[in-house]
Scaffold this motif. Structure first.
Motif, mmCIF file in Angstrom:
data_model
loop_
_atom_site.group_PDB
_atom_site.id
_atom_site.type_symbol
_atom_site.label_atom_id
_atom_site.label_comp_id
_atom_site.label_asym_id
_atom_site.label_seq_id
_atom_site.Cartn_x
_atom_site.Cartn_y
_atom_site.Cartn_z
ATOM 1 N N GLU A 97 0.803 -1.222 0.000
ATOM 2 C CA GLU A 97 0.000 0.000 0.000
ATOM 3 C C GLU A 97 0.835 1.271 0.000
ATOM 4 N N HIS A 98 2.066 1.214 0.499
ATOM 5 C CA HIS A 98 2.908 2.415 0.500
ATOM 6 C C HIS A 98 3.233 2.821 -0.929
ATOM 7 N N ASN B 106 2.278 -7.262 21.143
ATOM 8 C CA ASN B 106 1.343 -8.383 21.053
ATOM 9 C C ASN B 106 1.678 -9.361 19.932
ATOM 10 N N ASN B 107 2.728 -9.051 19.143
ATOM 11 C CA ASN B 107 3.234 -9.965 18.116
ATOM 12 C C ASN B 107 2.342 -10.061 16.882
ATOM 13 N N HIS B 108 1.200 -9.394 16.868
ATOM 14 C CA HIS B 108 0.260 -9.521 15.749
ATOM 15 C C HIS B 108 0.012 -8.194 15.047
ATOM 16 N N CYS B 109 0.795 -7.182 15.375
ATOM 17 C CA CYS B 109 0.642 -5.877 14.744
ATOM 18 C C CYS B 109 2.008 -5.358 14.338
ATOM 19 N N LEU B 110 2.096 -4.868 13.124
ATOM 20 C CA LEU B 110 3.342 -4.346 12.569
ATOM 21 C C LEU B 110 3.136 -2.897 12.150
ATOM 22 N N LEU B 111 4.068 -2.029 12.527
ATOM 23 C CA LEU B 111 4.037 -0.622 12.149
ATOM 24 C C LEU B 111 5.095 -0.356 11.086
ATOM 25 N N SER B 112 4.804 0.551 10.174
ATOM 26 C CA SER B 112 5.749 0.907 9.114
ATOM 27 C C SER B 112 5.696 2.405 8.856
ATOM 28 N N ALA B 113 6.857 2.982 8.573
ATOM 29 C CA ALA B 113 6.969 4.390 8.200
ATOM 30 C C ALA B 113 7.555 4.483 6.810
ATOM 31 N N SER B 114 7.149 5.493 6.063
ATOM 32 C CA SER B 114 7.548 5.586 4.669
ATOM 33 C C SER B 114 7.780 7.043 4.284
ATOM 34 N N LEU B 115 8.496 7.221 3.179
ATOM 35 C CA LEU B 115 8.708 8.557 2.629
ATOM 36 C C LEU B 115 7.448 9.122 1.981
ATOM 37 N N ASP B 116 6.378 8.316 1.872
ATOM 38 C CA ASP B 116 5.145 8.827 1.284
ATOM 39 C C ASP B 116 4.329 9.664 2.261
ATOM 40 N N GLY B 117 4.824 9.848 3.495
ATOM 41 C CA GLY B 117 4.141 10.707 4.463
ATOM 42 C C GLY B 117 3.134 9.996 5.326
ATOM 43 N N THR B 118 3.161 8.679 5.382
ATOM 44 C CA THR B 118 2.203 7.932 6.199
ATOM 45 C C THR B 118 2.939 6.953 7.100
ATOM 46 N N VAL B 119 2.328 6.670 8.239
ATOM 47 C CA VAL B 119 2.714 5.578 9.120
ATOM 48 C C VAL B 119 1.512 4.642 9.179
ATOM 49 N N ARG B 120 1.731 3.375 8.866
ATOM 50 C CA ARG B 120 0.626 2.425 8.738
ATOM 51 C C ARG B 120 0.767 1.302 9.753
ATOM 52 N N ALA B 121 -0.383 0.800 10.205
ATOM 53 C CA ALA B 121 -0.443 -0.340 11.127
ATOM 54 C C ALA B 121 -1.067 -1.515 10.383
ATOM 55 N N TRP B 122 -0.426 -2.676 10.483
ATOM 56 C CA TRP B 122 -0.829 -3.856 9.719
ATOM 57 C C TRP B 122 -1.254 -4.965 10.670
#
Length: 875
Positions: free
Chosen positions: A404-405, A417-433
């Protein structure tokens, strides 16, 4: 200290051909290494040896024991696959190797070397001073050899080349028979193609198992079928006698294929077929002689499966956006293997059921960041291709990809909790998966677009923080609501490092403004402490107990701070340790160019006793924190296809136009291999960093040690390297004495003294003996035996429990050991949790994995379990 290379993730395939041995193991090259993939168990492993450059061709012996690999420098390794060691090495000097193949009987190896075909005797197991013996050399091709195929009796070869012809060579000609040397005739030529030959194959009659036809394929999509001529026109007596001789030869050939007269009969073109895929070019093909199936791959990403000789199309499907660089059958012919080098795709497809056996794709560009899950079972990678991949560390397989980035992924973080992943990107968003449903369930944004390069979350998971590249600010969001809570200002440069303290709610941030700042995020007091440096700060990490802070600077130093008292504890000068490797564009030698070397990523061990550091170098350094000494240097690659590996450059490769390896060759044929990707200078490179626009530069972008402490991973130019401990091969006794011997352990077991036997095995620290002593203890004696174990042996005992839970079938028995261990030594474990943390994490990982497997098994057999319980209660 005892870390060894285990696997290479992030790049399942980057070029070259693939083979399948024993119908279950897929062998594929990854840069200068070889990967083995078990298609039944879904497990991938990379062999420990390396070639000097990227591997271009591989071949497997018919018995599946020997593997021959050839790299771009024509250096070959002869490998024993079961032992996974290199037996022999050889360099081919007559040209570029385009094809290698073992003969069906395994005695010879055909090597397409420039315009020549060399026949080498396969070394085998015997010990010889000169392992490889050159038997024959076939010349005559006017272009480079592109394909080679052996006849089933290993007496003839079909050789295709760029001169648009296919030649038939005989192994019998030129050999001594009965004291005489046979006449060396010219090879028979199959003519008529209008483009480069891609494949040439012998066809076998199903009833007689003898060769009766030949297929040749060219790059323009033409398939020619050749067969013996069976009708001759009558002529003069001399011609009739010649005809009789030809008839006798054909009869001999049909009756006895081992006689080998394929080059003495007259061949004729009997059929022409075309794939009709223009303007796409034919790039890969393979033929299965038993099933008479032909598989072809095209530059458009389309593959076709055809039944020969009728040329009936069974499948014609598109599997990629780029050209297919390899297409092969397995031995049974039910699986097709396809590889796309440019996209890093590797596929195994079962054509009868039309289902995938394997479907893996690596990152298209360099991996920027990696993150371990809290139980160390998963590894997430983010790269410049805007994708996030999550890998199972034990199997080496990617099971989910998030795309999606819209710009490069720069930071990743697993929640507790081992079931959630966070990501940061140069597109200006931080997403939770969500790793249960594999979806993006929350997106954090800012009022105006920003480029995020760092990411952190507190221990409770309530607050998310991200540092920016352009505005020099730190944004704080609520995980539950997704609302922006605060903006932390104060830095005057890009914020490249963020990390929460493991024990408190204090946030540490590092910036190129030469400072490390501590922030009290929850109380809203802003910056509570500032640590000044003399150079730009590149990253910052907390020790697992939160009582120490480490930061690396642009001058190659690592600073250790006390975050409570705010004082500098000590400094490690690492510039000389990381120095090594000279770029093609460097004007100084490697020994004098250490000024540009620095650490860009740091990672503490689980117990905090040592720290790993990597950066713009071919080395990863391991330091002892307390003594500030270098313990070990790991060289991440020996691949000369990358820049920065050699310490001394060859002056012969320097021309007036610059280094020879960096000069573009406009006349090169891009169809012969993968286009070289030019690495451009990205916006988040280090200040003053020099990039090489010709070849990728070896470096480490991210380092992470697993929470268990048993392994660590590094995101490098080669991919994600995984190093792990394997104590089965390590002899490291703790309290060795003259009486501590394996015989003493055996005697204690024989005298029914389980406690003494266990302590002796722990002192000897031999893995097999420890596990045997654990299993030999009766369940009723577990409590007194555990109570008798001294505290200094608990770490090794817990590690043995974790390993047994991975492989031992006695689940309840080992869990009872763990329970009694907690009861007897619970207080001591709590007081010394820092030293025992890696072993406890390994035990937690094993128990969690078993719990998940049992939960899945029980849920899928719920009604059967209910039935069994009801019948047992009635009985």
């Amino acid at each position: 200290m005892n870390y060894r290379f285990q696997n290479l993730l992030g790049a399942p395939y980057r070029g070259g051909n693939t083979v399948i041995t024993s119908n279950t193991t897929l062998i594929s090259p990854i840069s200068n290494r070889i990967s083995l993939t078990n298609l039944l168990k879904s497990h991938s492993q990379t062999l420990p040896f390396q070639s000097s450059s990227n591997i271009s061709r591989i071949a497997i012996s018919p018995c599946g024991t020997f593997l021959l690999t050839v790299d771009n420098n024509n250096r070959a390794h002869f490998v024993n696959l079961p032992r996974r060691i290199v037996l022999h090495r050889i360099t081919f000097n007559k040209g570029s190797v385009k094809f290698v193949k073992f003969s069906p009987d395994g005695r010879f190896i055909a090597v397409g070397l420039g315009k020549l075909v060399q026949i080498w005797r396969s070394p085998g197991f015997e010990k010889r001073f000169s392992a490889f013996e050159l038997v024959r050399t076939f010349a005559g091709c006017n272009g480079d050899v592109t394909c080679v195929d052996w006849c089933p009796e290993s007496r003839y070869l079909l050789v295709g080349s760029k001169d648009l012809t296919v030649r038939l060579f005989s192994m019998r000609k030129g050999e001594k028979t009965g004291g005489k040397t046979e006449k060396k005739d010219r090879a028979f030529m199959f003519l008529g193609h209008r483009d480069v030959i891609v494949g040439a194959f012998f066809g076998v009659d199903k009833s007689t198992k003898k060769v009766n036809h030949v297929y040749s394929l060219s790059r323009d999509g033409a398939v020619f079928g050749w067969s013996f001529s069976k009708n001759e026109e009558p002529g003069t007596p001399e011609q009739e006698s010649e005809e009789n001789r030809n008839v006798k030869k054909r009869k001999t050939l049909e009756e006895d294929g081992s006689a080998g007269l394929l080059d003495d009969v007259k061949w004729e073109l009997v059929k022409k077929d075309f794939f009709m895929q223009a303007p796409a070019k034919l790039t890969a093909c393979d033929y299965h002689k038993g099933l008479e199936l032909l598989v072809v791959g095209f530059s458009s990403g389309v593959f076709g499966l055809y039944q020969m000789p009728d040329f009936v199309c069974i499948h014609l499907l598109s599997i990629s956006r780029e050209k297919i660089t390899t297409a092969t059958f397995n031995e049974l012919g039910n699986w097709l293997t396809f590889g796309c080098a440019k996209l890093g795709q590797l596929l195994v497809w079962e054509w009868k059921s039309e289902s995938y056996i394997l479907k893996q794709q690596g990152h298209y560009f360099d991996v920027n960041t990696i993150a371990y899950s809290p139980d160390s079972q998963l590894l997430a990678t983010g790269a410049d291709d805007n994708k996030i991949k999550v890998w199972t560390v034990s199997s080496g397989f990617c099971f989910v990809t998030f795309s999606e980035h819209t710009n490069a992924v720069t930071a990743l973080h697993f929640m507790a909790n081992n079931h959630c992943l966070l990501s940061a990107s140069l597109d200006g968003t931080v997403r939770a998966w969500d790793l249960f449903r594999y979806r993006n369930f929350r997106t954090f944004t800012t009022p105006s677009s920003r480029q995020f390069v760092s990411l952190a979350s507190d221990q409770s998971g309530e607050v998310i923080c991200a540092g920016t590249l352009d505005s020099f600010e730190i944004f704080v969001w609520s995980m539950k609501t997704g609302r922006l809570l605060d903006v932390l200002s104060g830095h005057e440069g890009p914020v490249h490092g963020l990390m929460f303290s493991p024990t408190t709610a204090i946030l540490a941030s590092s910036s190129w403004d030469r400072t490390v700042r501590l922030w009290d995020v929850f109380d809203g007091k802003g910056s509570v402490e500032t640590f000044s440096h003399t150079h730009d700060v590149l990253t910052v990490v907390y020790r697992p107990d939160g009582k120490q802070l480490a930061s690396s600077t642009l001058d190659g130093q690592i600073h250790f701070w006390d975050p409570i008292d705010g004082v500098l504890m000590y400094t490690i000068e690492g510039r000389r340790d990381i120095a090594g490797g000279r770029l093609m564009t460097d004007r100084r030698t490697a020994a004098n160019s250490s000024s540009g070397k620095c650490f860009t990523t740091l990672s503490y061990s689980a117990d905090g006793n040592y720290i790993l550091a990597g950066g713009s170098s071919k080395y990863i350094c391991m330091y002892d924190v307390a003594d500030q000494v270098l313990l070990r240097r790991f060289q991440i690659t020996l691949n000369l296809s990358l820049d920065g590996v050699l310490d001394v450059l060859n002056s012969k490769n320097m021309t007036d136009a610059g280094p020879m390896n960096l000069i573009d060759d406009d006349d090169s044929d891009v169809e012969d291999g993968v286009d070289k990707q030019t690495r451009l200078k990205s916006s988040y490179d280090l200040p003053g960093a020099v990039t090489n626009r010709g070849r990728p530069i070896v470096r480490t972008k991210c380092l992470r040690i697993a929470p268990t402490g048993r392994s660590w991973s590094a995101a490098t130019t080669e991919g994600v390297l995984v190093y792990s401990m394997d104590e089965n091969f390590i002899f490291d006794p703790t309290d060795l004495d003259i009486d501590v011997t394996p015989e003493a352990v055996e005697a204690a077991l024989g005298e029914d003294q389980p406690s003494r036997a266990l302590i002796l095995s722990l002192r000897l620290n031999e893995d097999a003996l420890i596990k045997r002593c654990i299993v030999a203890v009766p369940p009723v004696d577990i409590r007194p035996v555990v109570a008798s174990v001294p505290f200094k042996y608990l770490n090794r005992l817990i590690q043995a429990f974790a390993e047994l839970l991975e492989n031992c079938p006695h689940l309840e028995f080992i869990l009872r050991w763990c329970q009694e261990l907690s009861k007897s030594h619970g207080h001591s474990i709590q007081e010394n949790s820092r030293n025992l943390l890696p072993a406890l994490k390994s035990l937690q990982k094993a128990i969690t994995r078993l719990h998940q497997d049992l939960a899945d098994t029980c849920s899928s057999n719920e009604y059967l379990l209910r039935y069994l319980c009801s019948t047992s209660s009635k009985a």
